[in-house]
Design a protein around this motif. Structure first.
Motif, PDB file in Angstrom:
ATOM      1  N   THR A  54      -1.479   3.102  -5.809  1.00 48.57           N
ATOM      2  CA  THR A  54      -0.930   2.301  -4.753  1.00 48.57           C
ATOM      3  C   THR A  54      -1.649   2.778  -3.457  1.00 48.57           C
ATOM      4  OG1 THR A  54       1.162   2.213  -5.791  1.00 48.57           O
ATOM      5  CG2 THR A  54       1.238   1.773  -3.411  1.00 48.57           C
ATOM      6  N   PHE A  68       0.783   4.671   5.248  1.00 47.56           N
ATOM      7  CA  PHE A  68       1.131   4.202   4.038  1.00 47.56           C
ATOM      8  C   PHE A  68       2.763   4.876   3.789  1.00 47.56           C
ATOM      9  CE2 PHE A  68       1.574   4.437  -0.651  1.00 47.56           C
ATOM     10  CZ  PHE A  68       2.214   3.140  -0.921  1.00 47.56           C
ATOM     11  N   GLN A  73      -7.223  -5.428  -5.768  1.00 48.26           N
ATOM     12  CA  GLN A  73      -5.987  -4.633  -5.829  1.00 48.26           C
ATOM     13  C   GLN A  73      -5.129  -5.212  -6.771  1.00 48.26           C
ATOM     14  OE1 GLN A  73      -2.872  -4.654  -4.502  1.00 48.26           O
ATOM     15  NE2 GLN A  73      -2.972  -6.865  -3.750  1.00 48.26           N
ATOM     16  N   PHE A  98       0.311  -9.492   2.332  1.00 47.69           N
ATOM     17  CA  PHE A  98       1.313  -8.508   2.027  1.00 47.69           C
ATOM     18  C   PHE A  98       2.721  -9.195   2.322  1.00 47.69           C
ATOM     19  CE2 PHE A  98       3.716  -5.127   3.921  1.00 47.69           C
ATOM     20  CZ  PHE A  98       3.836  -4.196   2.836  1.00 47.69           C
ATOM     21  N   VAL A 154      -3.992   0.574  -1.176  1.00 54.86           N
ATOM     22  CA  VAL A 154      -3.653   0.403   0.392  1.00 54.86           C
ATOM     23  C   VAL A 154      -5.006   0.901   1.211  1.00 54.86           C
ATOM     24  CG1 VAL A 154      -2.588   1.500   2.197  1.00 54.86           C
ATOM     25  CG2 VAL A 154      -1.341   0.712   0.366  1.00 54.86           C
TER      26      VAL A 154
END
Lengths: 321, 126
Positions: free
Chosen positions: B70, A287, B39, B104, B74
């Motif tokens: 965030t 990420f 999420q 996504f 993920v």
């Protein structure tokens, strides 16, 4: 030290909120992150090295539509589709914005105007004289925007992985994967060849062949003996050929490295080594790299490529080189 | 001009029909769907909290909330997909992974378009 003093001297990051300091929250988060990874390692252990998984296949170009003309392979593959996508996005966005210019611009117009201004004033205007900048600005801007779009769509998962498919109603749907045309050396190399030929042609057009070749020698060598001059000329000639490698490989290697990092951190390493727990451990890193690539590298590489192009063009035509 | 705000959730609902009709593993769909909805809820909560902190002038704290949530979102999705593949079967894991990637892509593109086609800050009518 009194309690008041202790509070006053507490670090700024240790602000109290909900009974827990920021430091404690970060430590708990890290503990959960590592704890789950260790738990997964204990439960699932290692499945041994995975010999079937070939990471390089992610970049393999399979023929989607075969086109062979006179022994030349012009087949449509993943890279060609990405080229077409980047071209369509570049042309579409620019034409669409140009036709819908507003006094009160929306964000997309603001973003394009900022990028346009940068290509005009910083990239073209910064390295070329006014006449050359006017002549080469369309090429430099097209180069910047095309590379930028190409890099950016390379970070959006698209159904392009034909190696792993999913059967939906009998149709083999490709898995979603990321790929970039600029992560294939042939594309940056073709762009570099265009730039390389263009700046030599401009140099010859501006000075004539012999004067242009003579301009490769740095100033201040007028009194040097001819053998030494010839030696330096050979070095300069090699440096011009080296630009073919440096310009193309810089773009290719940066984008490829980014995609490889995402591939391995996003689960490839766990699959390759057969240690599932690694997946939970490395995914947050994927990420971070994703944000870095999208937020910085994609734009930076487009900027560097087009700026160097402008510098080469400027160097080839400038009077004192 | 902008895509609907909840286009990813519409897609998620539509995907159920595809999974049912195509006989794809429902475990993969279920885990991907639950993770995605969770999420999204975390994202909505974090956005509210971050905006409140920004209004209060705590820029650093607002950034911290966005960054931490965030990362957590993920990681939650990645770990869930991994567990489906390990505890269920590999087909379910692949379906969950593809489902999350599709969502996504759609959410990322929709958010980008919504952001770009909105009016820039500080351009309000006087």
């Amino acid at each position: 030290m009194s309690a008041d003093q202790a509070v006053a001297e507490a670090p700024a990051g240790a602000s109290k909120s909900g009974g827990l300091s920021t430091k404690a929250k970060v430590l708990i988060g890290l503990g959960v992150y590592l704890g789950i990874a260790i738990l997964l390692l204990l439960i699932f252990g290692s499945g041994g090295k995975n010999e079937a998984f070939r990471p390089q296949n992610e970049f393999k170009l399979e023929e989607w539509i075969g086109i062979h003309i006179g022994g030349v392979d012009l087949s449509i593959n993943k890279a060609v589709v990405y080229l077409l996508l980047a071209s369509a996005l570049t042309i579409g966005t620019m034409v669409w914005i140009a036709r819908r210019m507003h006094q009160r611009p929306n964000r997309v117009q603001v973003a394009v105007e900022v990028a346009y201004d940068m290509t005009k004033n910083t990239i073209a205007g910064g390295s070329l004289d006014t006449k050359m900048a006017a002549r080469w600005f369309p090429f430099l801007a097209a180069l910047f925007f095309w590379i930028w779009f190409s890099n950016m769509i390379g970070f959006i998962p698209l159904p392009t992985n034909t190696e792993h498919t999913i059967n939906v109603f009998g149709a083999e749907i490709p898995s979603f994967a990321i790929y970039a045309a600029t992560a294939n050396l042939s594309i940056p190399l073709v762009l570099t060849l265009i730039v390389w030929v263009s700046y030599h042609v401009e140099g010859i057009r501006a000075k004539g062949l012999f004067k242009y070749l003579a301009s490769w020698l740095p100033p201040g060598l007028e009194d040097m003996n001819p053998v030494a001059k010839a030696f330096i000329f050979v070095i300069e000639a090699i440096s011009h050929f080296a630009r073919l490698i440096s310009l193309s490989v810089r773009l290719f290697a940066n984008i490829l490295a980014g995609h490889l990092l995402l591939l391995f951190m996003g689960g490839g390493l766990a699959v390759l080594l057969g240690i599932a727990a690694l997946g939970a451990l490395t995914f947050p890193l994927a990420f971070f790299f994703f944000i870095l690539e999208v937020g910085l590298i994609a734009t930076l590489q487009a900027f560097i490529f087009s700026t160097l192009t402008a510098i080469y063009l400027g160097g080839a035509t400038s009077a004192s080189h | 001009m902008s895509p609907p705000k909840y286009v990813d959730l519409l897609l998620l609902a539509a995907a159920l029909a595809v999974f049912l009709l195509a006989g794809l593993p429902l475990l993969g769909y279920g885990v991907a769907a639950v993770c995605w909805v969770v999420q999204r809820a975390v994202e909505a909560y974090a956005t509210r909290r971050a905006n409140a902190e920004l209004r209060a002038g705590n820029r650093q704290k607002a950034m911290g909330i966005v960054a931490a949530t965030t990362l957590g979102r993920v990681w939650l999705m990645a770990t869930a997909v991994l567990l489906v593949g390990l505890l269920g079967d590999r087909e379910a894991g692949l379906c969950a992974a593809v489902m999350v990637l599709v969502l996504f892509t759609v959410a990322f593109a929709a958010k980008g378009l919504t952001h770009l086609f909105g009016e820039p800050e500080g351009q309000g009518v006087a």
